[in-house]
Design a protein around this motif. Sequence first.
Motif: not given
Length: 230
Positions: A6-24
Amino acid sequence: MDKITIAIDGFSSTGKSTIAKQLAKHLGYVYVDSGAMYRAVTYFAMEQGFIDKNHFDVSGLISKLNEVKISLKYNDELGYSEMFLNGDNVEKKIRTLEVSENVSLVAAVPEVRAQLVKHQKNMGAEKGVVMDGRDIGTVVFPNAELKLFMIASPETRAIRRYNELKQRGDDVTYEAVLKNIQDRDFIDSNRKDSPLVKASDAIEIDNSHMSKEQQFEIILNLVNKTLKSS
């Protein structure tokens, strides 16, 4: 297929890390915050005196890249991995506004990107990984089974980031955070090496008006559909 990338890209501070941690955590996958890797190199550059508000000694940083040893160590109490630089836990140190103000410049250096991308590819070789960043779906994992591209308005992102930094006790202003986000957007989107672009097969998620729970439900449904069709 038992596991996907699962690759999650996007602009800074869009919550990428939050959703990535939840999914993992939900899927039992490995989570990799690629942005933290660039932040670690930036922190190293700052500590070595290669970069500050007034100058950036690119050649000096490149000459010392072989001294940068980055590793992720899982913290059972926190429920996610923390960033270590040359054996030291720098998780909190790399999250400051000062590091944020320099990280896009460091991330634009081709030699830095080449070294970290190679490391990132190795991390995801066996699938079962969720990685977020700026070029994960386009450069690191172009064949990822699921690619997401996160967006939100600069103002929304600035409010989120400002609240996060204030809760940590950082002395910042909303105006400074907003300017940092706008500057990073420009640099990330216009750099010559691996600029921030949405992969043609990525699914765009605008979370400007979503709660974390709503976002997780929407994206988990996409994950499940991908798993069923893979």
